[in-house]
Every structure is written in structure tokens, then in C-alpha cells.
Design a protein around this motif. Structure first.
Motif, mmCIF file in Angstrom:
data_model
loop_
_atom_site.group_PDB
_atom_site.id
_atom_site.type_symbol
_atom_site.label_atom_id
_atom_site.label_comp_id
_atom_site.label_asym_id
_atom_site.label_seq_id
_atom_site.Cartn_x
_atom_site.Cartn_y
_atom_site.Cartn_z
ATOM 1 N N TYR A 147 0.834 -1.204 0.000
ATOM 2 C CA TYR A 147 0.000 0.000 0.000
ATOM 3 C C TYR A 147 0.871 1.257 0.000
ATOM 4 O O TYR A 147 0.558 2.242 -0.681
ATOM 5 N N GLY A 160 -6.197 3.457 -4.525
ATOM 6 C CA GLY A 160 -6.010 3.220 -3.103
ATOM 7 C C GLY A 160 -7.308 2.926 -2.368
ATOM 8 O O GLY A 160 -7.398 1.972 -1.579
ATOM 9 N N ALA A 164 -8.192 -0.758 -0.708
ATOM 10 C CA ALA A 164 -8.391 -0.795 0.738
ATOM 11 C C ALA A 164 -9.805 -1.250 1.071
ATOM 12 O O ALA A 164 -10.014 -2.085 1.972
#
Length: 314
Positions: A147, A160, A164
Motif C-alpha cells: 500500500y 487506493g 483498501a
């Protein structure tokens, strides 16, 4: 940066020394993003298990999830410092390295030790369920590292929030449900979507706050692509989707009527969106970050509690 300026930032962020330094390193406001999916997935399983629960598996899954999230936060702290992205002026970080003087390698080794403990907990879970969990867990840990680590950190791209949300929504909720029931269903995936959106919203809020600095450092987050107003509007649309889906699930019987309790969290979602309006500096946008995290916390907790109430009352 001068000591006076550093102290001003510490004061505005209410940063203290001692144990608080290490507590901030965990970024505790983000840890509900790991607690909520395990709680929701387990409580949904309780409904289909006639109110029973394997507490050992629940606690092991919960602790492993929190450790992986905390380690991911530490990797973020470490690699953003190594790449020169974090300075004493940076907001939204633990500040353990740039403001408290903790050695970078100490942060890195602590993150790796958290991963190691999570692996041991994963072995325990696999021994009682299936070793396929090890493969999924390993993928989750790899994503946690990538990440912000690796040659092209996921957090620096427009994906992102999606990554996530997927791994901390459907994946964690799915595992939490599976280790209790031994099955995975489309219903589990469906109820994980609003939770995934809430978790992605936390990342979006973070990127809205850091948009200007991230752009200067070459990142290409979704907030940078959409611009401030566009990103805030997108955040609002995501919150709307969460509550529309929740109501739809209740009306179709996927969720019990008790899940109307989750709608109470709307007040935090509204506060988060309003708090971004007209704000320009990262410090000014911290209340919006807090509101977004609270939306996830209250939505997830109330949803999980509603499932538990439904299971108890039959």
C-alpha cells in the motif's frame, strides 16, 4: 523548521510525549477499519448459527486484523519518511519519526513484528478451519505492505480507496463469516459493500486533506484527479450509496429491521462532508477526517449490534 513551529503543530494536533508517541504511531482512528469488518462478519454469522459463536476464532481474527492494519500504518510512516514525503509540518501522520525522533528502522522492525504475530494467529485460525485462509491472509498482508511500500505504492495511485475497501470489506468480512460457518455466500458479499465503501471513504478523506502536498510529490490519487470540490462531492455520493444500500437490504430482508439503527451514523457522514467545505489547509480539514472515521465506526458498530439483537430476539 524551527522548534517554535514544531511546537505549534504539536499543540494544534494535541500531540504529547511518552506512551502517546507510540499510540499515535498506530494511528488509532484508523483501527476501526479493521475492527468493524470482523465484528460485522461475525455477527452476520451469529444469525445463521442460531446465536452461537466460536470466541477463540473471533478474537484471533480480530487481533490479526488489527495488527495488520497497525503494521500497514507503520509501513506508511516509514516509507513516506524514506521517500522524503513526510516532514515536521506533515499532518495526519503519527509524527513518530519526523517530530518525535524515533529511529526509522525501529518503526520498520515494529511493523514486521506485528506481521509476525498476525501470522501466528493466522496459523491458529487455519488449524481450526482451512489452510486456504493462509493464502488469503498472505495476500492481505502483501497488500498491506505494498500500500505504501514497493516500487509503485498503491496509495500513490487512483486505486487506493478501491483496494483498501475491497480487502478490508469483502475479504475480511468474508473470512470472519467463513471461519464461523464454514461457507461463504452472496449475501455476505452484499452486506460487505457498504462497509467497504465506508473504509474507502476514510482513505478518500485522507487524500482530500493531503491533496496539495501529494500532488507536489508526484502522487496521482483520486482526490488529485477530481480536485477538492469534486473529491468532496464523490465522498458525499459514497455516503449516500452506503445508506441507500442499507435501506434496500432491509426492505428485501437481507438485513433485519433492527439495522435501521445504522442510519443514526448519517449525522457523522453529514458532518464530515460539511467540514471539508471551504477548508484549504490540512489542519483545518482534520475535523472532516475525524467525522469520516466516526461514520465508519458508528455505522459498522450499529450494524453489527443490530445483527446481534436480531439473533438474540430470533
Amino acid at each position: 523548521m524551527s522548534t517554535g513551529s514544531t511546537n505549534d503543530i504539536r499543540a494544534s494536533l494535541n500531540e504529547r510525549g511518552g506512551f502517546h508517541v507510540w499510540w499515535r504511531l498506530l494511528r488509532p482512528h484508523t483501527l476501526t477499519a479493521s475492527f468493524v469488518p470482523v465484528f460485522v462478519g461475525t455477527m452476520f454469522a451469529v444469525i445463521h448459527q442460531s446465536g452461537t459463536i466460536a470466541f477463540g476464532l473471533f478474537l484471533a481474527m480480530l487481533m490479526a486484523s488489527i495488527l495488520i492494519q497497525a503494521a500497514t500504518n507503520m509501513f506508511n510512516e516509514y516509507y513516506d519518511y524514506v521517500r522524503g514525503l513526510d516532514t515536521e509540518d506533515s499532518v495526519g501522520i503519527g509524527g513518530t519519526i519526523v517530530r518525535d525522533g524515533i529511529r526509522p528502522n525501529t518503526v520498520l522492525y515494529l511493523a514486521l513484528s506485528f506481521f509476525a504475530i498476525a501470522v501466528l494467529l493466522g496459523v491458529y485460525i487455519c488449524m481450526l478451519t482451512t489452510w486456504w485462509i493462509a493464502l488469503i491472509g498472505s495476500a492481505s498482508m502483501l497488500i498491506g505492505y505494498l500500500y505504501t511500500g514497493g516500487p509503485l505504492p498503491i496509495a500513490y495511485t487512483p486505486f487506493g480507496e478501491l483496494v483498501a475497501g475491497f480487502f478490508m470489506g469483502p475479504v475480511i468480512i468474508g473470512i470472519a463469516y467463513y471461519i464461523q460457518t464454514g461457507v461463504f455466500t452472496g449475501e455476505v458479499f452484499a452486506i460487505s459493500i457498504p462497509v467497504a465503501i465506508c473504509i474507502g471513504a476514510i482513505m478518500m478523506a485522507n487524500n482530500i486533506r493531503d491533496r496539495v502536498g501529494d500532488k507536489e510529490n508526484g502522487r496521482k490519487t483520486l482526490a488529485i484527479i477530481l480536485g477538492h470540490e469534486g473529491a468532496v462531492a464523490f465522498l458525499a455520493v459514497n455516503f449516500i450509496a452506503v445508506y441507500v444500500l442499507t435501506i434496500l437490504y432491509i426492505l428485501t430482508g437481507l438485513l433485519p429491521w433492527w439495522s435501521l439503527l445504522a442510519l443514526i451514523s448519517i449525522v457523522h457522514a453529514q458532518r464530515a462532508v460539511r467540514s471539508f467545505s471551504g477548508k484549504k489547509t490540512p489542519v483545518d480539514m482534520m475535523p472532516a477526517m475525524k467525522g469520516t472515521a466516526q461514520t465508519n465506526t458508528f455505522y459498522g458498530m450499529l450494524l453489527g449490534i443490530s445483527l446481534l439483537i436480531s439473533a438474540i430476539l430470533g
